[in-house]
Design a protein around this motif. Structure first.
Motif, PDB file in Angstrom:
ATOM      1  N   ALA A  92       6.060  -2.733  -4.862  1.00 46.10           N
ATOM      2  CA  ALA A  92       7.021  -1.642  -5.029  1.00 46.10           C
ATOM      3  C   ALA A  92       8.267  -1.993  -5.837  1.00 46.10           C
ATOM      4  O   ALA A  92       8.679  -1.200  -6.696  1.00 46.10           O
ATOM      5  N   PRO A  93       8.924  -3.144  -5.629  1.00 49.84           N
ATOM      6  CA  PRO A  93      10.148  -3.405  -6.388  1.00 49.84           C
ATOM      7  C   PRO A  93       9.951  -3.431  -7.901  1.00 49.84           C
ATOM      8  O   PRO A  93      10.917  -3.251  -8.650  1.00 49.84           O
ATOM      9  N   ASP A  94       8.713  -3.658  -8.353  1.00 49.44           N
ATOM     10  CA  ASP A  94       8.453  -3.681  -9.799  1.00 49.44           C
ATOM     11  C   ASP A  94       8.154  -2.297 -10.364  1.00 49.44           C
ATOM     12  O   ASP A  94       7.684  -2.173 -11.499  1.00 49.44           O
ATOM     13  N   LEU A  95       8.448  -1.251  -9.597  1.00 48.00           N
ATOM     14  CA  LEU A  95       8.272   0.100 -10.107  1.00 48.00           C
ATOM     15  C   LEU A  95       9.120   0.325 -11.360  1.00 48.00           C
ATOM     16  O   LEU A  95       8.771   1.134 -12.225  1.00 48.00           O
ATOM     17  N   ASP A  96      10.229  -0.430 -11.470  1.00 45.77           N
ATOM     18  CA  ASP A  96      11.100  -0.260 -12.640  1.00 45.77           C
ATOM     19  C   ASP A  96      10.433  -0.716 -13.939  1.00 45.77           C
ATOM     20  O   ASP A  96      11.005  -0.537 -15.026  1.00 45.77           O
ATOM     21  N   THR A  97       9.239  -1.282 -13.862  1.00 42.47           N
ATOM     22  CA  THR A  97       8.517  -1.665 -15.079  1.00 42.47           C
ATOM     23  C   THR A  97       8.252  -0.443 -15.967  1.00 42.47           C
ATOM     24  O   THR A  97       8.122  -0.579 -17.186  1.00 42.47           O
ATOM     25  N   VAL A  98       8.210   0.747 -15.363  1.00 42.63           N
ATOM     26  CA  VAL A  98       7.974   1.957 -16.159  1.00 42.63           C
ATOM     27  C   VAL A  98       9.093   2.188 -17.173  1.00 42.63           C
ATOM     28  O   VAL A  98       8.910   2.934 -18.153  1.00 42.63           O
ATOM     29  N   LEU A  99      10.245   1.554 -16.967  1.00 46.94           N
ATOM     30  CA  LEU A  99      11.348   1.712 -17.914  1.00 46.94           C
ATOM     31  C   LEU A  99      10.994   1.175 -19.296  1.00 46.94           C
ATOM     32  O   LEU A  99      11.612   1.558 -20.285  1.00 46.94           O
ATOM     33  N   ILE A 116      19.696  -5.744  -2.355  1.00 48.14           N
ATOM     34  CA  ILE A 116      19.661  -5.678  -0.885  1.00 48.14           C
ATOM     35  C   ILE A 116      19.490  -4.242  -0.384  1.00 48.14           C
ATOM     36  O   ILE A 116      18.637  -3.985   0.478  1.00 48.14           O
ATOM     37  N   PRO A 117      20.269  -3.266  -0.891  1.00 45.45           N
ATOM     38  CA  PRO A 117      20.035  -1.881  -0.435  1.00 45.45           C
ATOM     39  C   PRO A 117      18.626  -1.386  -0.738  1.00 45.45           C
ATOM     40  O   PRO A 117      18.019  -0.686   0.075  1.00 45.45           O
ATOM     41  N   ALA A 118      18.098  -1.763  -1.918  1.00 45.13           N
ATOM     42  CA  ALA A 118      16.758  -1.310  -2.288  1.00 45.13           C
ATOM     43  C   ALA A 118      15.702  -1.905  -1.359  1.00 45.13           C
ATOM     44  O   ALA A 118      14.738  -1.219  -0.992  1.00 45.13           O
ATOM     45  N   ILE A 119      15.866  -3.162  -0.980  1.00 45.80           N
ATOM     46  CA  ILE A 119      14.911  -3.792  -0.063  1.00 45.80           C
ATOM     47  C   ILE A 119      14.846  -2.992   1.240  1.00 45.80           C
ATOM     48  O   ILE A 119      13.762  -2.713   1.775  1.00 45.80           O
ATOM     49  N   LEU A 120      16.017  -2.611   1.750  1.00 41.30           N
ATOM     50  CA  LEU A 120      16.060  -1.835   2.992  1.00 41.30           C
ATOM     51  C   LEU A 120      15.399  -0.466   2.805  1.00 41.30           C
ATOM     52  O   LEU A 120      14.621  -0.018   3.659  1.00 41.30           O
ATOM     53  N   LEU A 121      15.698   0.176   1.679  1.00 39.61           N
ATOM     54  CA  LEU A 121      15.136   1.505   1.430  1.00 39.61           C
ATOM     55  C   LEU A 121      13.634   1.455   1.192  1.00 39.61           C
ATOM     56  O   LEU A 121      12.899   2.338   1.649  1.00 39.61           O
ATOM     57  N   HIS A 147       8.356 -10.283  -1.986  1.00 42.96           N
ATOM     58  CA  HIS A 147       8.331  -9.995  -3.429  1.00 42.96           C
ATOM     59  C   HIS A 147       9.636 -10.437  -4.081  1.00 42.96           C
ATOM     60  O   HIS A 147       9.641 -11.160  -5.081  1.00 42.96           O
ATOM     61  N   VAL A 148      10.753  -9.985  -3.530  1.00 44.47           N
ATOM     62  CA  VAL A 148      12.062 -10.302  -4.124  1.00 44.47           C
ATOM     63  C   VAL A 148      12.366 -11.791  -3.980  1.00 44.47           C
ATOM     64  O   VAL A 148      12.896 -12.422  -4.909  1.00 44.47           O
ATOM     65  N   LEU A 149      12.007 -12.369  -2.851  1.00 42.44           N
ATOM     66  CA  LEU A 149      12.303 -13.783  -2.605  1.00 42.44           C
ATOM     67  C   LEU A 149      11.630 -14.678  -3.632  1.00 42.44           C
ATOM     68  O   LEU A 149      12.276 -15.571  -4.202  1.00 42.44           O
ATOM     69  N   VAL A 150      10.353 -14.457  -3.896  1.00 46.49           N
ATOM     70  CA  VAL A 150       9.667 -15.348  -4.837  1.00 46.49           C
ATOM     71  C   VAL A 150      10.152 -15.131  -6.269  1.00 46.49           C
ATOM     72  O   VAL A 150      10.105 -16.051  -7.096  1.00 46.49           O
ATOM     73  N   ARG A 179      22.895  -7.925  -5.407  1.00 50.65           N
ATOM     74  CA  ARG A 179      23.620  -6.662  -5.458  1.00 50.65           C
ATOM     75  C   ARG A 179      23.595  -6.011  -4.075  1.00 50.65           C
ATOM     76  O   ARG A 179      22.605  -6.155  -3.351  1.00 50.65           O
ATOM     77  N   PRO A 180      24.662  -5.348  -3.639  1.00 50.87           N
ATOM     78  CA  PRO A 180      25.848  -4.911  -4.387  1.00 50.87           C
ATOM     79  C   PRO A 180      26.996  -5.907  -4.402  1.00 50.87           C
ATOM     80  O   PRO A 180      28.068  -5.575  -4.903  1.00 50.87           O
TER      81      PRO A 180
END
Length: 326
Positions: free
Chosen positions: A43-50, A69-74, A106-109, A121-122
């Motif tokens: 999921a965090p790599d959804l921004d690849t569509v940019l 950090i906020p995105a991980i929670l969301l 995902h974010v950790l690695v 962030r933030p």
């Protein structure tokens, strides 16, 4: 990490979840958790569509807010809530827990790659790139594949992946100490060192190195612990002139500067235009520095064309700059 590695990590975390008694006792919950770990690991790599928009937007934002950090929670709440709509009878807490862990993993690695993320962030927009694991590490990927095959052949998935992750943690520690030793040697050899950027390659024993001192940039490689300096450049401050002031306002160059921690620049004058080129020193490959930002301007400092991204030949770069006058 690359998409393939994130995928096998999602499978592995789904297998590891079988150690959770709630998951063991409820096949429906296992199915929901497995879906959660698979989606959460990507999921965090959804921004690849940019990237479909343009390189500047992609470079400025990829692994940015979506890895914060906020995105991980969301991501954890949103994904588990969406899955729960299809499995309303399962234990939501355990579904959320394993989905949330997949996003965290995902974010950790990703922070251990040279590319890095804005994971803090933030609190800060600084790119976090510890630089001791390659974006695609064949050892990590193959260990996961072996674990998945063992699971398919009947091995207990929980204990299989528990052992696998213990081995991978030891591997991360080894890579960390490998990098620390290189940094120590560089600091003992050079004075006035301000920054050392390491970029591991796909080959375990070879690293790229970019060193910033007060007066110079040094680019080198380390192989089997031996450090060799390949290029060196004088460190020049950006000139306070209208040409440069205009160039750095360009979207492509601004994106490059927001992302690259170590670069050199050069200005070349031609008959009908002037070219301003910024060159990232972290990714030297086959004698070239493929990650660049280039802006061309006319005599009145109007921007004619620009480009940023990875490019491996001057011919292809000039094709990208199709607005350059001939």
């Amino acid at each position: 990490m690359d998409t393939g590695t994130h995928t096998v990590m999602g499978v592995a975390l789904g297998g590891l979840a079988t150690l959770d008694p709630a998951v063991q006792q409820d096949p429906m919950l296992f199915n929901a958790v497995f879906v959660g770990t698979m989606i959460g690991s990507q999921a965090p790599d959804l921004d690849t569509v940019l990237k479909l928009r343009n390189n500047a937007v992609y470079i400025r934002n990829h692994r940015g807010i979506t890895h914060s950090i906020p995105a991980i929670l969301l991501w954890g709440i949103g994904l588990s809530g969406g899955i729960f709509a299809f499995y309303p009878q399962v234990d939501f807490f355990h579904l959320w827990l394993w989905t949330f862990l997949a996003v965290i993993l995902h974010v950790l690695v990703d922070v251990f790659n040279a590319y890095g993320t804005q994971a803090y962030r933030p609190f800060t927009k600084r790119w976090v790139a510890y630089g001791f694991i390659n974006t695609f590490d064949p050892y990590i990927f193959l260990l996961h594949v072996v674990g998945i095959i063992a699971w398919l052949l009947g091995a207990n998935p929980g204990y299989t992946f528990l052992i696998l992750y213990f081995v991978i943690i030891l591997y991360y520690l080894k890579r960390y100490f490998d990098k620390r030793q290189m940094v120590k040697e560089i600091q003992n050899y050079y004075t006035n060192v301000e920054q050392i950027v390491t970029s591991p390659t796909i080959r375990h024993n070879i690293w790229r190195i970019a060193i910033t001192t007060r007066d110079h940039f040094y680019v080198g490689r380390a192989e089997n612990g031996h450090i060799e300096i390949i290029d060196q450049f004088y460190r020049k401050p950006l000139p306070d002139i209208p040409l440069m002031d205009k160039a750095i306002q360009d979207e492509n160059l601004a994106a490059f500067l927001s992302f690259s921690p170590v670069y050199r620049w050069e200005v070349d004058e031609f008959d009908d235009y002037t070219e301003v080129r910024f060159i990232d020193l972290r990714y030297r490959s086959k004698g070239r520095y493929p990650f660049v930002a280039v802006v061309t301007l006319d005599d009145d400092h109007n921007i004619l064309s620009s480009y940023t991204g990875w490019i491996f030949s001057e011919e292809k770069l000039q094709k990208k700059l199709d607005a350059v006058p001939t």
